[in-house]
Write a protein that holds these residues in place. Structure first.
Motif, PDB file in Angstrom:
ATOM      1  N   ILE A 122       0.834  -1.207   0.000  1.00 23.52           N
ATOM      2  CA  ILE A 122       0.000   0.000   0.000  1.00 23.52           C
ATOM      3  C   ILE A 122       0.867   1.255   0.000  1.00 23.52           C
ATOM      4  CG2 ILE A 122      -1.664   1.325   1.347  1.00 23.52           C
ATOM      5  CD1 ILE A 122      -2.876  -1.357   2.236  1.00 23.52           C
ATOM      6  N   CYS A 123       1.879   1.273   0.885  1.00 23.36           N
ATOM      7  CA  CYS A 123       2.747   2.458   0.982  1.00 23.36           C
ATOM      8  C   CYS A 123       3.581   2.642  -0.290  1.00 23.36           C
ATOM      9  CB  CYS A 123       3.651   2.354   2.201  1.00 23.36           C
ATOM     10  SG  CYS A 123       2.774   2.617   3.759  1.00 23.36           S
ATOM     11  N   LEU A 124       4.118   1.533  -0.810  1.00 25.24           N
ATOM     12  CA  LEU A 124       4.933   1.640  -2.022  1.00 25.24           C
ATOM     13  C   LEU A 124       4.084   2.101  -3.205  1.00 25.24           C
ATOM     14  CD1 LEU A 124       7.229  -1.512  -1.655  1.00 25.24           C
ATOM     15  CD2 LEU A 124       7.862   0.893  -1.329  1.00 25.24           C
ATOM     16  N   SER A 125       2.834   1.583  -3.261  1.00 23.36           N
ATOM     17  CA  SER A 125       1.941   2.012  -4.352  1.00 23.36           C
ATOM     18  C   SER A 125       1.641   3.501  -4.237  1.00 23.36           C
ATOM     19  CB  SER A 125       0.635   1.215  -4.306  1.00 23.36           C
ATOM     20  OG  SER A 125       0.890  -0.154  -4.479  1.00 23.36           O
ATOM     21  N   TYR A 126       1.329   3.940  -3.028  1.00 28.21           N
ATOM     22  CA  TYR A 126       1.015   5.356  -2.834  1.00 28.21           C
ATOM     23  C   TYR A 126       2.244   6.225  -3.092  1.00 28.21           C
ATOM     24  CZ  TYR A 126      -0.747   9.648  -0.818  1.00 28.21           C
ATOM     25  OH  TYR A 126      -1.143  10.949  -0.644  1.00 28.21           O
ATOM     26  N   LEU A 127       3.437   5.720  -2.706  1.00 30.49           N
ATOM     27  CA  LEU A 127       4.673   6.483  -2.913  1.00 30.49           C
ATOM     28  C   LEU A 127       4.943   6.649  -4.421  1.00 30.49           C
ATOM     29  CD1 LEU A 127       7.058   7.808  -1.404  1.00 30.49           C
ATOM     30  CD2 LEU A 127       8.295   5.635  -1.685  1.00 30.49           C
ATOM     31  N   GLY A 155      -0.674  10.645   9.407  1.00 31.15           N
ATOM     32  CA  GLY A 155      -1.980  10.057   9.722  1.00 31.15           C
ATOM     33  C   GLY A 155      -1.899   8.551   9.866  1.00 31.15           C
ATOM     34  N   CYS A 156      -1.149   7.887   8.954  1.00 28.98           N
ATOM     35  CA  CYS A 156      -1.015   6.417   9.026  1.00 28.98           C
ATOM     36  C   CYS A 156      -0.289   5.999  10.304  1.00 28.98           C
ATOM     37  CB  CYS A 156      -0.275   5.894   7.797  1.00 28.98           C
ATOM     38  SG  CYS A 156      -1.248   6.016   6.269  1.00 28.98           S
ATOM     39  N   ILE A 157       0.800   6.705  10.641  1.00 31.42           N
ATOM     40  CA  ILE A 157       1.537   6.376  11.865  1.00 31.42           C
ATOM     41  C   ILE A 157       0.635   6.542  13.089  1.00 31.42           C
ATOM     42  CG2 ILE A 157       3.435   7.117  13.364  1.00 31.42           C
ATOM     43  CD1 ILE A 157       5.008   7.781  10.804  1.00 31.42           C
ATOM     44  N   PHE A 158      -0.144   7.629  13.086  1.00 32.58           N
ATOM     45  CA  PHE A 158      -1.039   7.877  14.210  1.00 32.58           C
ATOM     46  C   PHE A 158      -2.102   6.779  14.315  1.00 32.58           C
ATOM     47  CE2 PHE A 158      -4.722   9.862  16.216  1.00 32.58           C
ATOM     48  CZ  PHE A 158      -4.149  10.352  17.395  1.00 32.58           C
ATOM     49  N   CYS A 159      -2.714   6.380  13.180  1.00 33.93           N
ATOM     50  CA  CYS A 159      -3.750   5.338  13.195  1.00 33.93           C
ATOM     51  C   CYS A 159      -3.192   3.972  13.567  1.00 33.93           C
ATOM     52  CB  CYS A 159      -4.443   5.262  11.835  1.00 33.93           C
ATOM     53  SG  CYS A 159      -5.475   6.693  11.460  1.00 33.93           S
ATOM     54  N   LEU A 160      -1.906   3.757  13.258  1.00 39.09           N
ATOM     55  CA  LEU A 160      -1.269   2.466  13.553  1.00 39.09           C
ATOM     56  C   LEU A 160      -0.460   2.511  14.854  1.00 39.09           C
ATOM     57  CD1 LEU A 160      -0.068   1.594   9.950  1.00 39.09           C
ATOM     58  CD2 LEU A 160      -1.985   0.555  11.193  1.00 39.09           C
ATOM     59  N   MET A 161      -0.836   3.439  15.745  1.00 36.85           N
ATOM     60  CA  MET A 161      -0.097   3.628  16.992  1.00 36.85           C
ATOM     61  C   MET A 161      -0.011   2.328  17.812  1.00 36.85           C
ATOM     62  SD  MET A 161      -0.973   6.310  20.043  1.00 36.85           S
ATOM     63  CE  MET A 161      -0.825   7.697  18.911  1.00 36.85           C
ATOM     64  N   ALA A 167       3.573   0.867  11.901  1.00 35.40           N
ATOM     65  CA  ALA A 167       3.884   2.294  11.884  1.00 35.40           C
ATOM     66  C   ALA A 167       5.317   2.533  11.438  1.00 35.40           C
ATOM     67  CB  ALA A 167       3.653   2.893  13.274  1.00 35.40           C
ATOM     68  N   LEU A 168       6.260   1.682  11.911  1.00 38.40           N
ATOM     69  CA  LEU A 168       7.662   1.806  11.499  1.00 38.40           C
ATOM     70  C   LEU A 168       7.812   1.547  10.007  1.00 38.40           C
ATOM     71  CD1 LEU A 168      10.627   2.217  12.268  1.00 38.40           C
ATOM     72  CD2 LEU A 168      10.759  -0.254  12.741  1.00 38.40           C
ATOM     73  N   LEU A 169       7.087   0.563   9.485  1.00 37.62           N
ATOM     74  CA  LEU A 169       7.162   0.282   8.049  1.00 37.62           C
ATOM     75  C   LEU A 169       6.624   1.459   7.227  1.00 37.62           C
ATOM     76  CD1 LEU A 169       6.147  -3.493   7.674  1.00 37.62           C
ATOM     77  CD2 LEU A 169       8.363  -2.427   7.217  1.00 37.62           C
ATOM     78  N   VAL A 170       5.560   2.108   7.721  1.00 33.96           N
ATOM     79  CA  VAL A 170       5.050   3.301   7.034  1.00 33.96           C
ATOM     80  C   VAL A 170       6.144   4.362   6.954  1.00 33.96           C
ATOM     81  CG1 VAL A 170       3.431   5.228   7.223  1.00 33.96           C
ATOM     82  CG2 VAL A 170       2.641   2.895   7.640  1.00 33.96           C
ATOM     83  N   HIS A 171       6.814   4.559   8.062  1.00 33.18           N
ATOM     84  CA  HIS A 171       7.898   5.546   8.111  1.00 33.18           C
ATOM     85  C   HIS A 171       9.019   5.191   7.130  1.00 33.18           C
ATOM     86  CE1 HIS A 171      10.920   8.285   9.699  1.00 33.18           C
ATOM     87  NE2 HIS A 171      11.718   7.246   9.976  1.00 33.18           N
ATOM     88  N   LEU A 172       9.418   3.923   7.165  1.00 35.21           N
ATOM     89  CA  LEU A 172      10.562   3.506   6.341  1.00 35.21           C
ATOM     90  C   LEU A 172      10.224   3.481   4.851  1.00 35.21           C
ATOM     91  CD1 LEU A 172      11.998   0.604   8.559  1.00 35.21           C
ATOM     92  CD2 LEU A 172      12.876   2.939   8.332  1.00 35.21           C
ATOM     93  N   THR A 173       8.976   3.163   4.513  1.00 37.63           N
ATOM     94  CA  THR A 173       8.630   3.014   3.088  1.00 37.63           C
ATOM     95  C   THR A 173       8.091   4.293   2.469  1.00 37.63           C
ATOM     96  OG1 THR A 173       6.450   2.181   3.755  1.00 37.63           O
ATOM     97  CG2 THR A 173       8.154   0.547   3.260  1.00 37.63           C
ATOM     98  N   THR A 174       7.924   5.337   3.269  1.00 32.39           N
ATOM     99  CA  THR A 174       7.451   6.611   2.698  1.00 32.39           C
ATOM    100  C   THR A 174       8.465   7.732   2.884  1.00 32.39           C
ATOM    101  OG1 THR A 174       6.258   7.075   4.770  1.00 32.39           O
ATOM    102  CG2 THR A 174       5.005   6.042   2.980  1.00 32.39           C
TER     103      THR A 174
END
Length: 637
Positions: A122-127, A155-161, A167-174
């Protein structure tokens, strides 16, 4: 430093920047705590749909910002596909995933893993979508895309708190790829924005991990608190059960019986139906304790409890009230109570095998019926107890219901007890002297002091009745010492060769204070102890055997004689008789008045032969006719 201070400072030290454990793989491992996993799933089920809604909104905003510069066909297809996927996932999380109370721990853990892995595509597609929009727009469009990308990551990091791995994967992949991208193709301003955004999201990861640790600790503490509460409730339940259970027999105890009696009578009153209370007493339990010891007695009570437990049902409660007394609570009518009474008596009439001994005890039962015998739990119970008292008086081994006749007698006894409590014993008590004759010489050998009570309110009262009342009211010491003082005073009017026989009640021979008072009275009146004979019954001896024997030896040591009264009507155990330190035996009047019956005459002859063998003086009481006198004289009495 106190433990409380250490405990409060520990989390701060653990989560400080100097401690790099939060970067280690172990810090990101999934919990093995079932409660924590279910808690994570519950939070994600609420927040992940919001995450997908955020992605849809920002995707639409990005398309709007770059509508004039980006290739419409490609952007339309990519954004449409992205929005469709996000919408599908949002609906799936909202309506197709089970509630937290319904999902298993293993399924919850597997779903958390899949959610974490789903972040990557999802993150890679959005990126990639963001890079496409960024490359095709001008400065304003690129700024808009940058803002959308950063807000999406935050927003994703906050929702995946509560799922810090995701949340870490969101950070690393975006943010990391975007920062690298801007370093190569962007200006210094966009690179600076990317750096600042990366630092912010890094801080958010740290905050997310803190929140997750706090969440895990809260879940764990709640689980521990719940466990302790369950343990406390279990312990309280066990304590309540123990408080309501007889330790020896395992049956409900008196407290539970009386409590249940209140409840059942309340239900019976509401339903206008009968309820029967029974009080059961073992008939020969005292003998078992005296002959075989209290250990055997306890084992017998356990065996009795086991037999009674087999009768329990929804309508019958069986409890041990104390000692050898048991309670029956029957939520039914008198017909059912009669059937139960017959079963109980038959059950307990069967012998018990205790420590190799065959013991037969039997029982007596008194019943009282609500609402006919009483309107309250206490009144019904008291009347059942009174019915038992009446049964044990002259027809042991049976059961009986409380009747109107017993109600009249109970009221009379209550009046008698009230009068006795308020009586001036010294003024109202008196004695009558009954002669004891030597049949061979017709000479008066002694006199027996007979108790008399004349009360102004209720008149003259039969001695048996007021002595029984005195025993119930614990007044026997006062009654006995008052009567004995009057008997000793009368001795001054009698020849010195005439003795005095005085009856001691069941309670007197077992009370040291009463024996002390009697001895003091003898010394005070100056009467020779060898002129005194104390008469006791077998029942009195059996009640407190060891204490009674010790007191008898003390009296005999002074020269006082001891007579066994009412012989033949009590236990009449020859093994006891051979061990009792007595000087005389009195044949009960119930035999003397039936000397014309051959069987009775043989029994009296046997008793006199027994006295001669044991070198005991034999006295027959209740001689009222010359014929009885001549018959006994001819028999050698």
């Amino acid at each position: 430093m106190s433990r409380q201070t250490e405990r409060s400072n520990a989390p701060i030290a653990r989560r400080g920047w100097a401690d790099a454990r939060w970067l280690k793989p172990k810090s990101w491992a999934f919990s093995d705590d079932p409660d924590a996993l279910i808690g994570q799933y519950a939070n994600l089920k609420r927040q992940v749909p919001l995450l997908y809604l955020l992605l849809v909104i920002i995707a639409a905003a990005s398309v709007y910002l770059t509508a004039d510069s980006a290739p419409r066909l490609i952007v339309g297809l990519v954004s449409g596909l992205f929005v469709a996927v996000c919408t599908t996932r949002m609906v799936w999380w909202l309506w197709f995933l089970p509630d937290p109370s319904e999902i298993s721990v293993s399924d919850a853990k597997a779903l958390l893993r899949r959610t974490t892995l789903a972040v990557l595509p999802i993150c890679l597609s959005y990126l990639g979508y963001a890079f496409l929009l960024d490359a095709s727009g001008g400065p304003l469009q690129r700024a808009g895309v940058t803002i959308c990308l950063i807000m999406t990551a935050i927003g994703c990091i906050f929702c995946l708190m509560h799922l810090p791995q995701a949340a870490l994967l969101v950070h690393l992949t975006t943010m990391v790829p975007y920062m690298i991208y801007q370093a190569f193709v962007g200006s210094e301003i966009f690179l600076l924005i990317a750096l600042i955004a990366a630092m912010v999201t890094t801080l958010m990861i740290r905050v997310s991990l803190n929140a997750h640790e706090d969440f895990t600790e809260l879940i764990t503490s709640r689980a521990e608190l719940a466990m302790r509460r369950r343990e406390a409730e279990s312990l309280a339940s066990e304590n309540a059960s123990l408080a309501m259970t007889d330790v020896l027999t395992g049956l409900p105890n008196r407290r539970l019986f009386l409590s249940d009696l209140q409840d059942r009578i309340a239900r019976s009153a509401e339903a206008e139906r009968e309820c029967v209370v029974g009080v059961l007493d073992l008939d020969r339990f005292k003998q078992v304790n005296d002959i075989y010891g209290h250990t055997a007695g306890d084992k017998l009570l356990v065996a009795v409890g086991q037999r009674l437990r087999s009768l329990r049902s929804d309508s019958l409660l069986v409890a041990r009230l104390g000692g050898d007394e048991f309670g029956l609570l029957i939520e039914d009518d008198e017909t059912a109570a009669k059937a139960i009474g017959e079963r109980v008596i038959a059950l307990l009439n069967r012998p018990f095998q205790i420590d190799g001994h065959r013991l037969s005890v039997g029982c007596s039962i008194g019943f009282a019926t609500f609402p006919y015998s009483g309107a309250t739990a206490n009144s019904v119970f008291d009347r059942a107890d009174y019915a038992l008292y009446d049964v044990k008086a002259d027809r042991r081994g049976t059961f009986a219901f409380f009747t109107l006749d017993l109600e009249t007698r109970l009221r009379t006894d209550s009046e008698l007890e009230a009068a006795l409590l308020g009586a001036d014993l010294a003024d109202e008590l008196d004695i009558a002297l009954q002669p004891i004759l030597d049949l061979t010489t017709a000479k008066v050998r002694g006199v027996e002091a007979l108790a008399r009570w004349n009360n102004a309110q209720i008149g003259r009262v039969d001695a048996t009745r007021f002595i029984d009342a005195g025993e119930r009211l614990n007044l026997m010491k006062s009654i006995t010492t008052t009567l004995f003082e009057k008997a000793l005073a009368s001795m001054g009017k009698l020849p010195e060769d005439v003795g005095l026989s005085f009856n001691l009640s069941t309670f007197d021979i077992g009370r040291s204070s009463t024996i002390d008072g009697l001895i003091a009275a003898i010394e005070r009146h100056g009467v020779a102890p060898d002129r005194i004979t104390f008469e006791i019954t077998e029942t009195a001896l059996m009640r407190e055997y060891d204490t009674a024997i010790a007191h008898i030896h003390r009296l005999q040591g002074m020269g006082i004689s001891i007579a066994l009264d009412d012989f033949g009507t009590g236990y009449s155990s020859l093994s006891y008789l051979s061990r009792l330190p007595i000087d005389k035996i009195k044949i009960d009047r119930s035999f003397v008045c039936k000397l014309d019956e051959p069987g009775v005459k043989k029994i009296v002859t046997a008793i006199m032969g027994l006295c001669e063998t044991l070198d005991l003086e034999c006295i027959a009481e209740g001689i009222e006719t010359a014929e009885d006198c001549l018959t006994l004289e001819s028999m050698g009495c």
